[in-house]
Design a protein around this motif. Sequence first.
Motif, PDB file in Angstrom:
ATOM      1  N   ASN A 130      -1.621  -1.847  -4.334  1.00  0.00           N
ATOM      2  CA  ASN A 130      -0.966  -2.593  -5.404  1.00  0.00           C
ATOM      3  C   ASN A 130      -1.288  -4.073  -5.252  1.00  0.00           C
ATOM      4  OD1 ASN A 130       1.680  -4.279  -6.272  1.00  0.00           O
ATOM      5  ND2 ASN A 130       1.391  -2.521  -7.635  1.00  0.00           N
ATOM      6  N   THR A 131      -1.893  -4.654  -6.290  1.00  0.00           N
ATOM      7  CA  THR A 131      -2.261  -6.066  -6.274  1.00  0.00           C
ATOM      8  C   THR A 131      -1.752  -6.731  -7.550  1.00  0.00           C
ATOM      9  OG1 THR A 131      -4.354  -5.917  -7.496  1.00  0.00           O
ATOM     10  CG2 THR A 131      -4.417  -5.352  -5.158  1.00  0.00           C
ATOM     11  N   THR A 132      -1.934  -8.035  -7.643  1.00  0.00           N
ATOM     12  CA  THR A 132      -1.520  -8.761  -8.852  1.00  0.00           C
ATOM     13  C   THR A 132      -2.343  -8.329 -10.063  1.00  0.00           C
ATOM     14  OG1 THR A 132      -3.028 -10.535  -8.176  1.00  0.00           O
ATOM     15  CG2 THR A 132      -0.703 -10.784  -7.600  1.00  0.00           C
ATOM     16  N   ILE A 177       0.867  -1.178   0.000  1.00  0.00           N
ATOM     17  CA  ILE A 177       0.000   0.000   0.000  1.00  0.00           C
ATOM     18  C   ILE A 177       0.900   1.224   0.000  1.00  0.00           C
ATOM     19  CG2 ILE A 177      -1.791   1.261   1.262  1.00  0.00           C
ATOM     20  CD1 ILE A 177      -2.612  -1.395   2.528  1.00  0.00           C
ATOM     21  N   GLU A 178       0.560   2.180  -0.826  1.00  0.00           N
ATOM     22  CA  GLU A 178       1.380   3.383  -0.963  1.00  0.00           C
ATOM     23  C   GLU A 178       0.532   4.632  -0.727  1.00  0.00           C
ATOM     24  OE1 GLU A 178       4.162   5.659  -4.328  1.00  0.00           O
ATOM     25  OE2 GLU A 178       3.185   3.746  -4.781  1.00  0.00           O
ATOM     26  N   ALA A 179       1.064   5.590   0.045  1.00  0.00           N
ATOM     27  CA  ALA A 179       0.376   6.864   0.252  1.00  0.00           C
ATOM     28  C   ALA A 179       0.335   7.622  -1.068  1.00  0.00           C
ATOM     29  CB  ALA A 179       1.106   7.685   1.309  1.00  0.00           C
ATOM     30  N   ASP A 180      -0.831   8.221  -1.361  1.00  0.00           N
ATOM     31  CA  ASP A 180      -0.997   8.946  -2.623  1.00  0.00           C
ATOM     32  C   ASP A 180      -1.935  10.123  -2.399  1.00  0.00           C
ATOM     33  OD1 ASP A 180      -1.028   9.744  -5.238  1.00  0.00           O
ATOM     34  OD2 ASP A 180      -1.970   7.948  -6.041  1.00  0.00           O
ATOM     35  N   ASP A 181      -1.391  11.237  -1.906  1.00  0.00           N
ATOM     36  CA  ASP A 181      -2.158  12.433  -1.561  1.00  0.00           C
ATOM     37  C   ASP A 181      -3.262  12.087  -0.556  1.00  0.00           C
ATOM     38  OD1 ASP A 181      -0.632  14.103  -3.168  1.00  0.00           O
ATOM     39  OD2 ASP A 181      -1.826  13.660  -4.941  1.00  0.00           O
TER      40      ASP A 181
END
Length: 244
Positions: A169-171, A159-163
């Motif tokens: 993010n998955t397959t 999981i990435e912070a994005d604003d």
Amino acid sequence: MIRTILIDDEALARDVVKHYLQSYPEIEIVAECTDGFEGLKAITQHKPDFIFLDIQMPKISGFEMLELVENRPAVIFTTAFDEYAIKAFEVNAVDYLLKPIEKNRFDQAMQKLPSKLAKGETSNELLETASLSPAQNNRIVVKTAGVIKIIAVSELNYIEADDDYVKLNTTEGNFHKNKTMSFFEQTLDPAQFIRIHRSYIINLAQVTKIELKEKDSYVVLLKSNIWLPVSKTGYVKLKLALGL
């Protein structure tokens, strides 16, 4: 007229609410729905002032449905949940009605309606609190290009912070969710997911390598061949989780 929608998979529960609403001629029922998918479509189409909403339903829960509604109506929950589990939501919902619903309790909820309608939509605090329920922690519901997708947490790579959002993010690719990193850090299983950086939470099952990039600076390689930065605190937590 005040417009409402009944969203409950139990026909008997809907019938009880309809019966009680006969005492409130100013309330118009514009739709009845048996699951969250139907509810989401009906809310988008009819734009009700408030809804009666069950929590446990097939396909997606009432809370998961609310997360996908852009302009949320006021909510009266109709639920079989124990009272202690609902108390946390009381501040932000109009009210909650425990099944079997009694008429005097229904009337108390309706008395609260005008003041809640004046305050506007259901707050994010309600959904944040609701989602801390263990029943909500095994999957994530997202809406992308008008399509609702249910993601099992086991399918998450990171999981990435994005604003104001997070990127999942998955397959199958990336999906965005209007939640905070702190929320996922609190709700995901700490034995499976570690926050390695202020901007990243990873699935431990995806880790293949940890390398020193420069002095006191590490990176981690995932099975998807993606390198992610690891903070000092994150490195300590990662080593602990991996038993290094």
